[in-house]
Design an enzyme around this catalytic site. Structure first.
Site, short mmCIF file in Angstrom:
data_model
loop_
_atom_site.label_atom_id
_atom_site.label_comp_id
_atom_site.label_asym_id
_atom_site.label_seq_id
_atom_site.Cartn_x
_atom_site.Cartn_y
_atom_site.Cartn_z
N ASP A 1 -1.81 4.89 2.36
CA ASP A 1 -0.42 4.48 2.28
C ASP A 1 -0.16 3.68 1.00
OD1 ASP A 1 2.16 4.29 3.67
OD2 ASP A 1 1.73 2.14 3.60
N LYS B 1 2.09 4.51 -2.41
CA LYS B 1 3.12 3.61 -2.95
C LYS B 1 2.94 3.36 -4.44
CE LYS B 1 4.07 1.25 1.40
NZ LYS B 1 3.60 0.21 2.29
#
Ligand code: ADP
Ligand code: ASP
Ligand code: MG
Length: 813
Positions: free
Chosen positions: A676, A680
């Site tokens: 994750d 980003k």
């Protein structure tokens, strides 16, 4: 004397006719009245439809005719109290004549214009007779047949009035009559040899105007089913409002361009005599209505927007046209010889191309007449065969005072452009009382509403949302929207409506905006089966202005739909990172498509939930800054985990707690593995202008191989228990150095990595609390002291408010 005209909807049944009689009674106390009535609502349509059936030997014509007959007798029974037998007998006689005419059509299989005129005249003959009988019972009234007064040529279905004879007939009659109320049929007349003619569909308005002019009436009142001439057709634009005062010229433009509330020829006779025309509502007689006179207030520039739904565009062009003289003259001659009404003309200065807009029903005939007129030139290839485009509509801005305001057409076309409404042709009269655009019919409703909002919207802008995903984030988003609706309306002048909602099983739509108090119930109990394609198709078909698709899921398949939405000019707002972290080509394509179709693509919540990280970065780049380095703690979930994990608890329990409190993705491994965070930093790098793939990002995961390889949450949690000592080691090592553990993302000179780091006390990351995020941007403008953004970076509420912020960004766009 005043002339009052009551349209079909005003006299459609007993209840409405009673309202009409009340109005007449009231008005007749002050003035002598000529009252013109239309056929009972829909009667003319039905008479003509059954005539067509009879002509094509379809016996169903009898059924339709029977319906008409029954309705008339029913109305008589309710309406006439004293001499109903006479009225029934007289009406029977009229129906008898009518049936004979139909029989003739049926047997001959023929329906000439002359026969059509006679048949359709019965609507007004019946209504005026019945209403006059009812009027006689209540006040001093009489009946007069318009066929004895209005004389025309023999163009049966749209006859031209002989004003001289008509006016003299009218003067003779009205000067003589002593009745306070004279009831007359609209629409019908007769030609010199006595045959029945009609004044064109909707022509009762015209009849009334002819009488008003003939008797120099004080006023002409057109009574209908709406409270005046509206800023746009109220049946299509909910926000339309009645126009208080409008000039003859403006009313003419509006009606010529589709505002059916007055039949266009109506204006001329009263205009010549300067007789005021008022449009009033039979159902709301106290409403002011619209006042039409020679001059009007000049405060507003655009008075109304009208539209004609069914238009065809004919293009005449050819290389040899430049040298040919009088092409336009011959072209319009051809059309006028065949009685084809030209609605719009555009022509390039060279006469190389001429475009004419005609009603779609006239298109074939128009092509034929033009082709015949230019037969030789077409054969010689000086002119190409006529090119025809159908399924178009015309929109027109109307206002006498538009010429004194700059930039109206610019505003008009940019509003349409923003909503991806393609304009096929434009025409603006030299007097600038009208600016018209030809567009695809499928876009007409959207375009009309867009323009209405632009020119009459009280600055309130409407946004139409299609929301997918109603889990944690979606739920909060809808709740926030409900809570903020009043504030948005009053302070931000935004009307944000949710038009469609779906979860993975069902979808629910309401074009007027879903009631957000009840959306769960509506979705579960009234929703239909959904699918990604179905939801897309439905959202597209509604074709609403300022549409936004909101993705609150973390689902890959949903993210694959964005391109389709953008290509349909539907903006996309998403908290789902998958699209922006997918292959660079896909990311780039989405950006390109967004630009091409004027549909914003916003994903602020992809990094740092509601924190304005991407927006800030975009502003830096747009203003010419360049990013050298980004350092960040971007995982609210990992931050929460490492802020709470210590020797007195277990790693497993802390991860479980993070998930329970909504700080992780549905699959917590996506957070814990660092994927994750990698997504980003990838998105930030891309937004900084670098071309990177996810595989380019070094991810040194702290998770044991076995945990990484699990395929479901249960196994993943089991593996956390198994490797607890390993996690404790990681903790104690950092603790012994007086450091905190932070999962850091770094992007330096085009390269990115993510991983767990020991953060010493003096570092800005050290005091990062709870699930907070922090980003440091080192740029040309911030070379040493970085631009810092810090705050709550995870959780359904902050993510939902980030989505909300994106939606508002689109509204302000
Ligand atoms: P009537 O039966 O009274 O002659 P019409 O149906 O001919 O009534 O005209 C009234 C209708 O015109 C309205 O119900 C409305 O749907 C339509 N209309 C179209 N454009 C406008 C407009 N700009 N303002 C008001 N009405 C309009
Ligand atoms: N009854 C005619 C029509 O429907 C005329 C009118 O109502 O104005 O066209
Ligand atoms: Mg009408």
């Amino acid at each position: 004397m005043k002339v009052l005209k009551f349209g079909g909807s005003s006299v459609k049944d007993f209840q409405n006719i009673t309202k009409v009689l009340n109005i007449i009674e009231e008005k007749s106390k002050e003035d002598q009245l000529a009252v013109v009535v239309s056929a009972f609502g829909k009667t003319t349509d039905k008479l003509l439809k059954s005539a067509q059936l009879a002509e094509s030997k379809d016996e169903n014509y009898l059924q339709l005719l029977h319906e008409v007959e029954q309705h008339h007798f029913e109305t008589i029974k309710q309406l006439i109290t004293s001499n109903s037998n006479d009225v029934i007998q007289q009406t029977n006689e009229l129906f008898h004549q009518l049936k004979t005419l139909y029989k003739g059509c049926y047997l001959l299989e023929e329906l000439s214009p002359k026969a059509k005129a006679i048949i359709s005249s019965f609507g007004e003959r019946l209504s005026s007779y019945i209403i006059s009988e009812a009027a006689k019972e209540r006040f001093n009234a009489t009946f007069k047949d318009s066929q004895e007064l209005i004389i025309t040529d023999n163009n049966y279905l749209k006859a031209q009035v002989d004003f001289e004879t008509t006016f003299s007939n009218c003067s003779a009659f009205f000067n003589e009559t002593s009745y306070q109320v004279v009831v007359l049929p609209g629409f019908i007349a007769r030609c010199y040899d006595g045959q029945t003619t009609t004044l064109g569909r909707g022509g009762s308005d015209y009849t009334a105007s002819i009488y008003a002019a003939a008797v120099h009436a004080e006023e002409l009142q057109i009574w209908t089913d709406v409270s005046g001439m509206y800023t746009a057709n109220p049946a299509i634009v909910k926000q339309a409002k009645p126009i208080k005062h409008i000039s003859y010229q403006e009313a003419m433009e509006m009606s010529h361009f589709g505002a059916k509330v007055i039949y266009p020829p109506t204006i001329q006779p009263v205009r010549e005599m300067r007789i005021p025309l008022v449009i009033k509502n039979t159902n709301a007689p106290k409403d002011e209505g619209t006042f039409i006179t020679l001059n009007t207030d000049t405060s507003s520039s655009v008075k109304g927007i009208s539209y004609i739904e069914n238009i065809a565009l004919l293009t005449i062009e050819g290389s040899g046209m430049v040298g040919l003289s009088g092409v336009s003259k011959r072209l319009f001659e051809a059309l006028s010889d065949d009685n084809i009404n030209v609605i719009l003309i555009t022509q390039a200065s060279s006469e190389h191309t001429i475009c004419v807009g005609v009603l779609e029903e006239d298109a074939e005939k128009a092509v034929e007449s033009i082709s015949k007129k230019f037969e030789v030139e077409i054969l010689q290839k000086k002119i190409d065969p006529v090119f025809i485009e159908k399924e178009l509509s015309i929109l027109a801005l109307v206002g006498d005072n538009m010429k004194n305001h700059q930039g109206l057409s610019g505003k008009m076309f940019s509003a349409l452009g923003k909503n991806n409404v393609n304009i096929r042709a434009i025409a603006q009269g030299a007097s600038e009382k009208n600016i018209s655009a030809v567009i695809k019919r499928s876009n007409a409703k959207k375009a009309l509403n867009t323009l209405h909002e632009q020119f009459f919207g009280d600055n309130v802008k409407q946004l139409n949302l299609f929301v997918t995903g109603v889990g944690n984030v979606g739920n909060r988003f809808l709740a926030q929207l409900l809570q903020q609706q009043d504030y948005l309306q009053s302070q931000l002048k935004l009307n944000i409506r949710v038009v469609g909602i779906s979860n993975s099983k069902k979808m629910y739509f309401d074009e007027q905006g879903i009631d957000l108090q009840n959306w769960k119930d509506l979705l579960v109990n009234e929703g239909e089966i959904t699918g990604l394609d179905l939801f897309l198709e439905k959202s597209k078909d509604l074709n609403l202005r300022n549409s936004v698709f909101v993705d609150n899921t973390a689902n890959e398949a949903v993210s694959k739909m964005y391109q389709h939405y953008l290509e349909s000019n539907i903006a996309v707002v998403t908290c789902n990172k998958i699209a922006c972290a997918s292959e660079f080509d896909n990311y780039k394509t989405l950006k390109k498509v967004s630009k091409k179709y004027n549909a914003p693509f916003l994903f602020e919540t992809n990094v740092g939930a509601g924190l304005p990280i991407i927006d800030t970065l975009k502003n830096l780049i747009a203003s010419g800054d360049r990013v050298h380095k980004i350092q960040a703690v971007l995982s609210g979930s990992l931050n929460f985990v490492f802020n709470n994990f210590n020797s007195s608890n277990t790693f497993h329990d802390i991860v479980a707690q993070a998930q329970k409190e909504g700080y992780t993705e549905p699959d917590p491994k996506i957070d814990l593995s660092g994927v994750d965070v990698a997504r980003k930093i990838l998105i930030l790098a891309r937004e900084s202008g670098f071309e990177l793939e996810l595989s380019d990002i070094k991810n040194q995961s702290f998770l044991p191989e076995e945990s990484l390889n699990t395929t479901n949450n249960e196994d993943f949690y089991k593996s956390l228990v198994k490797y607890e000592s390993q996690f404790q080691d990681i903790y104690s090592k950092a603790n012994s150095e007086n450091c905190k553990l932070k999962y850091v993302a770094e992007f330096v000179d085009g390269k990115a990595k993510v991983g767990l780091q020991h953060i010493p006390q003096e570092h800005p990351f050290y005091n990062l609390e709870g699930s907070d995020n922090i980003v440091l941007f080192f740029t040309d403008r911030y070379p040493v002291q970085p631009l810092q953004i810090k705050g709550a970076g995870a959780g359904a509420d902050v993510t939902a408010s980030g989505i909300f912020a994106d939606v508002i960004r689109i509204a302000n766009n």
